[in-house]
Design a protein around this motif. Sequence first.
Motif, short mmCIF file in Angstrom:
data_model
loop_
_atom_site.label_atom_id
_atom_site.label_comp_id
_atom_site.label_asym_id
_atom_site.label_seq_id
_atom_site.Cartn_x
_atom_site.Cartn_y
_atom_site.Cartn_z
N SER A 481 48.84 27.38 25.28
CA SER A 481 48.76 28.66 23.95
C SER A 481 47.49 28.76 23.18
CB SER A 481 50.22 27.78 22.54
OG SER A 481 50.50 27.14 22.43
N SER A 482 47.33 27.48 23.56
CA SER A 482 46.34 27.29 21.70
C SER A 482 44.74 27.86 22.94
CB SER A 482 46.12 25.46 21.63
OG SER A 482 47.17 25.66 20.40
N TYR A 483 44.73 26.83 24.21
CA TYR A 483 43.18 28.29 24.80
C TYR A 483 43.55 29.24 24.62
CZ TYR A 483 40.71 27.27 28.77
OH TYR A 483 39.66 27.55 30.38
N ASN A 484 44.64 29.51 25.08
CA ASN A 484 44.24 30.77 25.44
C ASN A 484 43.37 32.20 24.30
OD1 ASN A 484 44.94 30.95 28.65
ND2 ASN A 484 47.06 30.94 27.84
N ASN A 485 45.03 31.65 22.35
CA ASN A 485 44.50 31.78 21.96
C ASN A 485 43.23 31.87 21.72
OD1 ASN A 485 46.87 32.85 21.42
ND2 ASN A 485 47.99 31.01 20.07
N ILE A 486 41.79 30.79 21.59
CA ILE A 486 41.04 30.85 21.48
C ILE A 486 39.88 31.54 22.18
CG2 ILE A 486 38.84 29.09 21.77
CD1 ILE A 486 40.80 26.37 21.25
N ARG A 487 40.27 31.82 23.60
CA ARG A 487 39.91 32.61 24.11
C ARG A 487 39.51 34.27 23.74
NH1 ARG A 487 38.94 30.70 29.48
NH2 ARG A 487 39.13 33.27 30.44
N LEU A 488 41.66 34.16 23.32
CA LEU A 488 41.48 35.75 22.82
C LEU A 488 40.76 35.55 21.41
CD1 LEU A 488 45.71 35.98 23.30
CD2 LEU A 488 43.18 37.50 24.47
N LEU A 489 40.74 35.28 20.34
CA LEU A 489 39.24 35.16 19.39
C LEU A 489 38.21 35.59 19.61
CD1 LEU A 489 39.70 34.86 16.14
CD2 LEU A 489 39.75 32.62 16.79
N ILE A 490 37.81 34.82 20.93
CA ILE A 490 36.06 34.78 20.67
C ILE A 490 35.98 36.21 21.56
CG2 ILE A 490 34.37 33.93 22.50
CD1 ILE A 490 36.20 31.48 21.97
N GLN A 491 37.31 36.57 22.59
CA GLN A 491 36.78 37.73 22.78
C GLN A 491 36.97 38.58 21.70
OE1 GLN A 491 39.86 38.75 25.86
NE2 GLN A 491 38.86 40.47 26.94
N GLU A 492 38.16 38.76 20.87
CA GLU A 492 38.43 39.84 20.04
C GLU A 492 36.94 40.06 18.80
OE1 GLU A 492 41.22 42.11 16.86
OE2 GLU A 492 42.08 40.86 18.58
N MET A 493 36.62 38.73 18.63
CA MET A 493 35.12 38.87 17.65
C MET A 493 34.04 39.63 17.97
SD MET A 493 36.82 38.13 14.18
CE MET A 493 38.55 38.96 15.30
N GLY A 494 33.84 39.04 19.53
CA GLY A 494 32.82 39.74 20.61
C GLY A 494 33.06 41.37 20.55
N ASN A 495 33.92 42.10 20.77
CA ASN A 495 34.77 43.30 21.08
C ASN A 495 34.43 43.84 19.79
OD1 ASN A 495 35.01 43.07 23.35
ND2 ASN A 495 37.35 42.45 23.06
N GLU A 496 34.91 42.84 18.27
CA GLU A 496 34.30 43.50 17.13
C GLU A 496 32.40 44.15 16.65
OE1 GLU A 496 36.44 45.64 14.26
OE2 GLU A 496 38.35 44.30 15.22
N GLN A 497 31.98 43.17 17.32
CA GLN A 497 30.67 43.09 16.92
C GLN A 497 30.21 44.37 18.18
OE1 GLN A 497 28.82 39.62 18.57
NE2 GLN A 497 26.63 39.89 17.56
N ASN A 498 30.90 44.86 19.38
CA ASN A 498 29.59 44.93 19.70
C ASN A 498 30.05 47.15 19.55
OD1 ASN A 498 29.30 43.21 21.55
ND2 ASN A 498 31.22 43.30 23.02
N ALA A 499 31.70 46.95 19.15
CA ALA A 499 32.09 47.94 17.91
C ALA A 499 31.50 48.60 17.46
CB ALA A 499 33.56 48.14 17.79
N SER A 500 30.88 47.47 15.98
CA SER A 500 29.73 47.99 15.66
C SER A 500 28.42 47.96 15.22
CB SER A 500 29.84 46.91 14.38
OG SER A 500 29.83 45.54 14.37
N GLY A 501 28.23 47.38 16.05
CA GLY A 501 26.64 47.60 16.80
C GLY A 501 26.45 48.31 17.61
#
Length: 501
Positions: A481-501
């Motif tokens: 569960s935490s392994y997957n949550n870490i992946r999701l957190l990094i992915q979402e922050m990357g998506n936010e960066q791409n959206a704002s960029g």
Amino acid sequence: MSFASHAGAGAGDQQHRCCSRTVHFVLVPMMAQGHTIPMTDMARLLAEHGAQISLVTTPVNAGRMAGFVAAVEEAGLPVQLLELPFPAADFGLPDGCENIDMLQCKDDMRKFLEACGALREPLMARLRQHDLPPSCIVSDMMHWWTSDIARELGIPWLTFSGFCTFASLARDIVYRNNLLRDLTDEEEVVKLSGFPTPLELPKARLPGSLCVPGLEEIREKIYDEEMRSDGKVMNSFDELETLYMESYKQVTDKVWTIGPMCLCHRDRNTMAARGNKASLDEVKCLQWLDSKKPGSVIFVSFGTLVSTAPQQLVELGLGLEASNKPFIWVIKAGNKFPVVEKWLADGFEERVIDRGMIIRGWAPQMMILWHQAIGGFMTHCGWNSTIEGICAGVPMITWPHFAEQFLNEKLVVDHLKIGMEVGVKGVTQWGSEQKEAQVTRNSVETAVSTLMNEGEAAQGMRMRAKDFGIKARRALEEGGSSYNNIRLLIQEMGNEQNASG
């Protein structure tokens, strides 16, 4: 100060890395050991999954991170320290006073937090100059001012409290409903309506009851900004607090449970056995433990900020002696406890020399807890220590002092059922020394004997503790569960960066 190349090597190329290194997390821990340790662990966990990490610190605190720096450098992880001068003297603090454990009295806390707030402009300048634009800021909730930086940079601002979900939900209910506002009696019992299971505690045992001059306004800013955050990162795992996690997600936007963060050290739990990487004290401690039977030793440690009265320490020691159980007892070093040192030297250490080990100052807690000789953990119930005990699968004797520690006790004793109370009668406020013993030697003897013997209750606690230890380790394994949550957190922050960029 930078270490580990951005390209990384060795452990930096582990196959479980999943995300682009252009996702850049800026971590801003509060300068207190209990707050900094889980955020350095968070830095390592995120970096192991491929995120680029900048960990904000100050010169004195950077010096304390030598072990962390060496470990990350050896692993080739993409982490760097972002070091800022700390303006202690500008706010009436001694030069070099850069950590809460260095404050002379609780009245200095306001000055310290104001000095922290003065880091806003220097940090903003450093982030604007950084080669890799930050994707998000993860800040200790006490650094409420970092929210301004995130908004100005147009990136998400996540908070980290270091609390478990159980305590975080209770704290949210207390603040959201102003439950303490009109209460003057510290012993008045407060019922937390809206909590998923029945919960009531005296006012003094709830978060927000600590009285520090000048902190009310800052406390309000901390909570107001926290309510505006883009999400919360938790040092817990879903299987530990399922019911409370579900309720917490109903009152806050986004929650990522990515713990237990201390398990980033899982490959170094036996470091003392590996020769030159261990200090002489660690080797001595390990050798002593190796001489004891599995599950026979009680480990006693109350963290870095707890100030226990000398009379209480004497009562504790006499209770340990009377229990006739092997023990490791961590006592703060220094000249604050001459009464205790004299008592130790006047016969106590000699009487328990065959079954008692006393450590003055810092102790390798994770290494001790994971040793097969440890059968119980007497703890102050700080969350870092509590979850380390959970990960090691060790049942606990709870001895809370202040802050959310009484809530952690409730979780451990009443809900997880992996511990028992020692019988604390009152609250020891942070920054205020106990004047007398609250827990008698008889209470200590009874608790230790009950937990370490073969009774039905103790066996049930041991069985449940081991089960949660297994679940904790699985949470961070691939697919957990935490392994997957870490992946999701990094992915979402990357998506936010791409959206704002």
